[in-house]
Design a protein around this motif. Structure first.
Motif, PDB file in Angstrom:
ATOM      1  N   SER A   8      -8.061   2.717   2.364  1.00 48.38           N
ATOM      2  CA  SER A   8      -8.300   3.345   1.748  1.00 48.38           C
ATOM      3  C   SER A   8      -7.570   2.696   0.242  1.00 48.38           C
ATOM      4  O   SER A   8      -8.541   2.658  -1.150  1.00 48.38           O
ATOM      5  N   SER A  11     -11.440   0.945   0.045  1.00 50.86           N
ATOM      6  CA  SER A  11     -12.074   1.663  -0.835  1.00 50.86           C
ATOM      7  C   SER A  11     -11.323   2.070  -2.421  1.00 50.86           C
ATOM      8  O   SER A  11     -12.461   2.033  -3.594  1.00 50.86           O
ATOM      9  N   GLN A 125     -13.494   6.809   4.513  1.00 51.97           N
ATOM     10  CA  GLN A 125     -12.690   6.473   4.791  1.00 51.97           C
ATOM     11  C   GLN A 125     -12.191   6.394   6.444  1.00 51.97           C
ATOM     12  O   GLN A 125     -11.562   5.795   7.163  1.00 51.97           O
TER      13      GLN A 125
END
Length: 259
Positions: A8, A11, A125
């Motif tokens: 996460s 990203s 994700q």
């Protein structure tokens, strides 16, 4: 949980980099609509990140990377070609920029888009760090893949039909051919199907179902945000629009109504 936190964060960092690069491009080109060009490719980049660095089940990671990279590349090229064909910026951004400083506009356009991309990419994700499904859960993955791939085809076909319509001379007042005879916004509908399908794929294992914010946000934007409703307002008052609306579904394709 630690694995998801890592992907996460990675990203988010990737999307910040992409949006900063897009903001610089926008500054140099004096075009806010650059944001639309990087929308699809940015999400495709997250899918690639999950494929290359995630250690979840390879099957779903690969399927999502293929679908989202195809979706993002096609959409990015489509929007870039449309942008290149006009000297003026998108009227939406022109109205948005009125009375705002450049710094505030940068944050409003690229900052918000980055946050939105991160939320929409939540299923990607989760799949990047979760195992592939077993047994009866596999049909869920297949269903999601078919829905996402079908949405991609519908979106691409609708955009192609609209391009062909714009090249007609003389051109009919209303585009109501092909998919546009069944839905006033078939391209947005196809886009929504892509991300609902991505969510369904993620739902085949836990904690995929918790990423429901992704399809809800995406569909909301496509219907009530910068998508269908905004286009509907731009069409108000045009000849033939009232009749077209009376017989054609607004979003979900449906046989046209007859009197």
């Amino acid at each position: 949980m630690g694995d998801f936190a890592w992907i996460s964060l990675a990203s988010a960092v990737l999307l910040v980099f992409i949006q900063c690069a897009a903001a610089r491009w926008s500054w140099q080109a004096s075009r806010w609509a650059v944001a639309d060009v990087v929308w699809g490719p940015g999400l495709a980049a997250v899918a690639l990140l999950g494929l290359l660095t995630g250690h979840g089940g390879i099957a779903r990671r690969l399927v999502l990377a293929l679908i989202i990279c195809a979706w993002g590349a096609r959409l990015g090229f489509h929007v870039w070609r449309r942008l290149r064909g006009h000297d003026e910026d998108d009227p939406r951004y022109v109205r948005m920029a009125d009375g705002r400083s450049t710094a505030r506009m940068m944050l409003s356009v690229f900052g918000i888009q980055g946050v939105t991309q991160w939320i929409v990419s939540l299923p990607l994700q989760v799949v990047a760090v979760s195992t592939d499904p077993h047994g009866f859960a596999w049909p869920i993955t297949v269903l999601g893949a078919l829905l996402a791939a079908g949405g991609l085809v519908v979106e691409a076909l609708a955009d192609r039909q609209l391009e062909q319509y714009k090249q007609l001379d003389p051109r009919p007042r209303i585009m109501d051919r092909g998919l546009w005879g069944w839905s006033r916004h078939p391209n947005y509908f196809g886009d929504a199907c892509v991300w609902i399908g991505v969510y369904v794929i993620a739902c085949s294992t836990w904690p995929g179902p918790l990423t429901f914010a992704s399809p809800v946000l995406m569909t909301g934007l496509l219907v009530w945000g910068s998508g269908a409703r905004l286009t509907e307002r731009a069409m108000d008052g045009r000849p033939g629009v009232a009749e077209y609306r009376a017989r054609t579904s607004m979003f979900v394709p449906w046989p046209p109504r007859t009197r």
